[in-house]
Design a protein around this motif. Sequence first.
Motif, PDB file in Angstrom:
ATOM      1  N   LEU A 227       0.596  -9.628 -17.497  1.00  3.73           N
ATOM      2  CA  LEU A 227      -0.364 -10.709 -17.727  1.00  3.73           C
ATOM      3  C   LEU A 227      -1.771 -10.157 -17.915  1.00  3.73           C
ATOM      4  CD1 LEU A 227       2.145 -12.190 -16.523  1.00  3.73           C
ATOM      5  CD2 LEU A 227       0.547 -13.851 -15.573  1.00  3.73           C
ATOM      6  N   LEU A 228      -2.047  -9.004 -17.307  1.00  2.00           N
ATOM      7  CA  LEU A 228      -3.348  -8.373 -17.517  1.00  2.00           C
ATOM      8  C   LEU A 228      -3.421  -7.773 -18.919  1.00  2.00           C
ATOM      9  CD1 LEU A 228      -3.912  -6.497 -14.121  1.00  2.00           C
ATOM     10  CD2 LEU A 228      -4.726  -8.754 -14.809  1.00  2.00           C
ATOM     11  N   GLY A 229      -2.329  -7.165 -19.346  1.00  2.00           N
ATOM     12  CA  GLY A 229      -2.308  -6.531 -20.669  1.00  2.00           C
ATOM     13  C   GLY A 229      -2.384  -7.531 -21.806  1.00  2.00           C
ATOM     14  N   TYR A 230      -1.991  -8.769 -21.539  1.00  2.00           N
ATOM     15  CA  TYR A 230      -1.972  -9.794 -22.593  1.00  2.00           C
ATOM     16  C   TYR A 230      -2.908 -10.959 -22.268  1.00  2.00           C
ATOM     17  CZ  TYR A 230       1.960  -7.449 -24.803  1.00  2.00           C
ATOM     18  OH  TYR A 230       2.759  -6.535 -25.452  1.00  2.00           O
ATOM     19  N   LEU A 231      -3.995 -10.667 -21.598  1.00  2.00           N
ATOM     20  CA  LEU A 231      -4.948 -11.720 -21.233  1.00  2.00           C
ATOM     21  C   LEU A 231      -5.475 -12.472 -22.453  1.00  2.00           C
ATOM     22  CD1 LEU A 231      -7.176 -10.197 -18.392  1.00  2.00           C
ATOM     23  CD2 LEU A 231      -5.762 -12.263 -18.262  1.00  2.00           C
ATOM     24  N   LYS A 232      -5.640 -11.778 -23.549  1.00  2.00           N
ATOM     25  CA  LYS A 232      -6.204 -12.386 -24.749  1.00  2.00           C
ATOM     26  C   LYS A 232      -5.140 -12.686 -25.808  1.00  2.00           C
ATOM     27  CE  LYS A 232     -10.831 -10.456 -24.191  1.00  2.00           C
ATOM     28  NZ  LYS A 232     -11.471 -11.754 -23.995  1.00  2.00           N
ATOM     29  N   GLY A 233      -3.882 -12.654 -25.404  1.00  2.00           N
ATOM     30  CA  GLY A 233      -2.808 -13.004 -26.327  1.00  2.00           C
ATOM     31  C   GLY A 233      -2.154 -11.820 -27.003  1.00  2.00           C
ATOM     32  N   GLU A 234      -2.876 -10.741 -27.198  1.00  2.00           N
ATOM     33  CA  GLU A 234      -2.336  -9.509 -27.761  1.00  2.00           C
ATOM     34  C   GLU A 234      -2.555  -8.374 -26.774  1.00  2.00           C
ATOM     35  OE1 GLU A 234      -4.038  -8.737 -31.549  1.00  2.00           O
ATOM     36  OE2 GLU A 234      -3.066 -10.449 -32.533  1.00  2.00           O
ATOM     37  N   TYR A 235      -1.709  -7.359 -26.863  1.00  2.00           N
ATOM     38  CA  TYR A 235      -1.802  -6.278 -25.894  1.00  2.00           C
ATOM     39  C   TYR A 235      -3.131  -5.558 -25.995  1.00  2.00           C
ATOM     40  CZ  TYR A 235      -0.943  -1.876 -23.464  1.00  2.00           C
ATOM     41  OH  TYR A 235      -1.039  -0.803 -22.609  1.00  2.00           O
ATOM     42  N   SER A 236      -3.730  -5.323 -24.827  1.00  2.00           N
ATOM     43  CA  SER A 236      -4.941  -4.516 -24.736  1.00  2.00           C
ATOM     44  C   SER A 236      -4.815  -3.625 -23.509  1.00  2.00           C
ATOM     45  CB  SER A 236      -6.186  -5.397 -24.604  1.00  2.00           C
ATOM     46  OG  SER A 236      -7.328  -4.586 -24.362  1.00  2.00           O
ATOM     47  N   TRP A 237      -5.091  -2.350 -23.695  1.00  2.00           N
ATOM     48  CA  TRP A 237      -4.973  -1.399 -22.594  1.00  2.00           C
ATOM     49  C   TRP A 237      -6.150  -1.471 -21.628  1.00  2.00           C
ATOM     50  CZ3 TRP A 237      -9.250   1.652 -22.719  1.00  2.00           C
ATOM     51  CH2 TRP A 237      -9.867   1.839 -23.955  1.00  2.00           C
ATOM     52  N   GLN A 238      -7.237  -2.123 -22.033  1.00  2.00           N
ATOM     53  CA  GLN A 238      -8.460  -2.088 -21.222  1.00  2.00           C
ATOM     54  C   GLN A 238      -8.279  -2.643 -19.804  1.00  2.00           C
ATOM     55  OE1 GLN A 238     -11.948  -3.642 -23.141  1.00  2.00           O
ATOM     56  NE2 GLN A 238     -11.743  -2.302 -24.920  1.00  2.00           N
ATOM     57  N   PRO A 239      -7.736  -3.863 -19.619  1.00  2.00           N
ATOM     58  CA  PRO A 239      -7.606  -4.372 -18.246  1.00  2.00           C
ATOM     59  C   PRO A 239      -6.683  -3.522 -17.377  1.00  2.00           C
ATOM     60  CG  PRO A 239      -7.412  -6.158 -19.849  1.00  2.00           C
ATOM     61  CD  PRO A 239      -7.348  -4.881 -20.624  1.00  2.00           C
ATOM     62  N   ILE A 240      -5.590  -3.017 -17.954  1.00  2.00           N
ATOM     63  CA  ILE A 240      -4.638  -2.234 -17.164  1.00  2.00           C
ATOM     64  C   ILE A 240      -5.251  -0.897 -16.768  1.00  2.00           C
ATOM     65  CG2 ILE A 240      -2.382  -1.110 -17.164  1.00  2.00           C
ATOM     66  CD1 ILE A 240      -1.482  -3.252 -19.174  1.00  2.00           C
ATOM     67  N   LEU A 241      -5.819  -0.192 -17.738  1.00  2.00           N
ATOM     68  CA  LEU A 241      -6.447   1.090 -17.421  1.00  2.00           C
ATOM     69  C   LEU A 241      -7.638   0.884 -16.503  1.00  2.00           C
ATOM     70  CD1 LEU A 241      -6.596   4.127 -17.805  1.00  2.00           C
ATOM     71  CD2 LEU A 241      -7.960   3.756 -19.873  1.00  2.00           C
ATOM     72  N   GLY A 242      -8.390  -0.186 -16.715  1.00  2.00           N
ATOM     73  CA  GLY A 242      -9.529  -0.477 -15.859  1.00  2.00           C
ATOM     74  C   GLY A 242      -9.122  -0.663 -14.408  1.00  2.00           C
TER      75      GLY A 242
END
Length: 275
Positions: free
Chosen positions: A136-151
């Motif tokens: 759910l963190l990786g797809y907060l904006k609907g598409e995968y983003s590494w920023q929240p997970i790595l953060g």
Amino acid sequence: MSNKISTLSNLQQRVIVGVLGVTVFIGAICFSEWTYFLLFLGLTLLGIAEFYRLMEVQGILPNKQAGLVVGALFFIAVFLIEKEMLAMEVLFLIVPLCFLVFILELYRKKPLPFTNIAFTLMGVAYVAGPFGLLHLLGYLKGEYSWQPILGVMLLIWAADTGAYIFGKNFGKHKLLERVSPGKTWEGWAGGTALAVVVGYVLALFFTDLALYQWIGVAVLIAVFGVLGDLVESLLKRSLGVKDSGTLLPGHGGILDRFDSLLMAVPFIVAFLKVF
């Protein structure tokens, strides 16, 4: 290679495994959603299996196969739902799968059947639950983003580093000596401060979350990360073991390395979804 590492000192082992681990993690999380998925699916299965091995120390016999299947299916289902490849309703299938654990125990003929059932499901909830919520963190904006997970990973490392440095140099007042004699309030304060500073820096470069969100995540990690560490220490003390496993030389097992993440992720997801 593992044999060579085992001949090194504990500090050397920690440094080598730490550097390799960080490299693999950052690479897998940032390269693509599928490398991230495979990495954490592996961690989920290894973590559940490790939890069940710990329970066997006390003569508890969880249904390993059933727990691994339910945990893996939950992790995979949440990922595919977030990718919009499956409907949300699929998660309802996890509930009857959990109840199948009760039925399967009828045919295992093991002692303490309901204890076995309880710890089978606890392994799924404790390990697969938080790792599944990580999607759910990786797809907060609907598409995968590494920023929240790595953060989140960077904030956990920052909190641990700050706690170690401040605790070693200024620690006097024990945080919860009965469970973990080495942890101090001064160490916790130092870890919190460093996590908040890193959260501020992340907000400058990782724009998926606003500044207040990064600071909020940092505080949640500082609070619930250390509580996760204490919970895992309580588990090991109750079982009379030093480490949860030996998979990572110098670092222990999967649960030893991810205890903070497992406890903090549910609170982080709730915070970001609500606020």
